[in-house]
Scaffold this motif. Sequence first.
Motif, PDB file in Angstrom:
ATOM      1  N   TYR A 205       0.835  -1.199   0.000  1.00  0.00           N
ATOM      2  CA  TYR A 205       0.000   0.000   0.000  1.00  0.00           C
ATOM      3  C   TYR A 205       0.870   1.250   0.000  1.00  0.00           C
ATOM      4  O   TYR A 205       1.914   1.313   0.642  1.00  0.00           O
ATOM      5  N   ASN A 207       0.224   5.855  -0.845  1.00  0.00           N
ATOM      6  CA  ASN A 207      -0.811   6.866  -1.040  1.00  0.00           C
ATOM      7  C   ASN A 207      -1.384   6.836  -2.450  1.00  0.00           C
ATOM      8  O   ASN A 207      -2.584   7.029  -2.655  1.00  0.00           O
ATOM      9  N   GLN A 208      -0.528   6.616  -3.429  1.00  0.00           N
ATOM     10  CA  GLN A 208      -0.977   6.621  -4.823  1.00  0.00           C
ATOM     11  C   GLN A 208      -0.824   5.255  -5.512  1.00  0.00           C
ATOM     12  O   GLN A 208      -1.044   5.141  -6.713  1.00  0.00           O
ATOM     13  N   GLU A 210      -1.381   0.825  -4.995  1.00  0.00           N
ATOM     14  CA  GLU A 210      -1.672  -0.421  -4.286  1.00  0.00           C
ATOM     15  C   GLU A 210      -1.270  -1.571  -5.205  1.00  0.00           C
ATOM     16  O   GLU A 210      -1.726  -1.646  -6.346  1.00  0.00           O
ATOM     17  N   TYR A 232      -3.556   5.691  -8.069  1.00  0.00           N
ATOM     18  CA  TYR A 232      -4.601   6.617  -7.652  1.00  0.00           C
ATOM     19  C   TYR A 232      -4.092   8.058  -7.728  1.00  0.00           C
ATOM     20  O   TYR A 232      -2.890   8.322  -7.607  1.00  0.00           O
ATOM     21  N   HIS A 234      -4.495  12.163  -6.157  1.00  0.00           N
ATOM     22  CA  HIS A 234      -4.422  12.680  -4.780  1.00  0.00           C
ATOM     23  C   HIS A 234      -5.764  12.607  -4.062  1.00  0.00           C
ATOM     24  O   HIS A 234      -5.809  12.694  -2.833  1.00  0.00           O
ATOM     25  N   GLU A 235      -6.844  12.453  -4.793  1.00  0.00           N
ATOM     26  CA  GLU A 235      -8.163  12.291  -4.184  1.00  0.00           C
ATOM     27  C   GLU A 235      -8.541  10.817  -4.047  1.00  0.00           C
ATOM     28  O   GLU A 235      -9.679  10.485  -3.770  1.00  0.00           O
ATOM     29  N   HIS A 236      -7.565   9.949  -4.239  1.00  0.00           N
ATOM     30  CA  HIS A 236      -7.695   8.502  -4.152  1.00  0.00           C
ATOM     31  C   HIS A 236      -8.759   7.960  -5.118  1.00  0.00           C
ATOM     32  O   HIS A 236      -9.535   7.063  -4.794  1.00  0.00           O
ATOM     33  N   GLN A 237      -8.769   8.520  -6.298  1.00  0.00           N
ATOM     34  CA  GLN A 237      -9.584   7.981  -7.379  1.00  0.00           C
ATOM     35  C   GLN A 237      -8.699   7.141  -8.285  1.00  0.00           C
ATOM     36  O   GLN A 237      -7.605   7.548  -8.655  1.00  0.00           O
TER      37      GLN A 237
END
Length: 324
Positions: A205, A207-208, A210, A232, A234-237
């Motif tokens: 894992y 932040n950007q 997985e 992903y 920065h808005e985890h999209q």
Amino acid sequence: MKIFLLIICCSTRLMGQFEFNIENSNNLRKENCKFNPTKIIEVRIQKDSLKNEYVAWTIETIFRNNRVSKYSMTSKNHKYIENYFWESDVNGNKLIRYDSTFYFDTTNLYRSGANLSNRINHQDTFVLIFSENGKLINKKGNSKIGGNSYQYDDSGNLILANSFNHKDSITYSKSWKHIYDDDGRIQESNLYSSIELTDYYRFFYDNQLEKKVRVSFSYGNLVALKIINDYYNHEHQLEKRIEEHSEAGFGKTSKREIFYNEQGDIVFETGSTLMLDELYLLNLRYEYKYDDKNNWIECIAYFEPKDDKGYNWSYKTIRTIEYK
């Protein structure tokens, strides 16, 4: 180029945990329930070898109280119907039973001394029992089918799944052992069939990013490796996914890249995919039309590059959404 229709009833971000297609009252076709609809109809249109258009599939989902009450999938000679029955309790609506009917036209199928219609066509009933936190713990079919039972750990992750025949004898058993990080996320997950390790999962894992790695074994020998990298913003999209797959002994590897738009819909996929030991090349782009609620109502998949008239599409799906 062969076109495959893949229907996914339930899914999770962790590979393998829900490969048993577990019905759960909290996620059953939840991807459509979020629309708060009363009905969704999808018509898949494809082309034959002469480029004539034909309706390949019609899928209809009917909702009641934002729960699926009926699901049907129909083609030229095939029909599949599911009816769902819900019960209200203090924790909300709970799925307690569903029926499924499968019909295939056997008019042009012949086999000496056999009634194919009776063998292929069937109607089944399943009764489901859930725990207090909404996890499916038992699924019992009619007298000819058997059923399944499931156990979970304190974090709600599946740790044991058993399959039973119509005499309640265990015919198949799988178990999971999980290792967690400091944030309570699964780092490793080992899947066993009886006492033999069949799949080893490793999760990374960031932040950007997985990463999910799956290593498959058969009788102790490595047979397949699959790696999925999800990227992903920065808005985890989810913006991009890269899937790599290789099978030991076959000398074949595949790499598939998938790109998503802001709505989470696939807009482009390229590379290759490995199916049944065969390698298929992919180069598909998807175009959408959205309604005023930002849900897509038309999806066209076409091969890159387009011809001058833009007619080289692979298939298109028209979706009608009726809202409350």
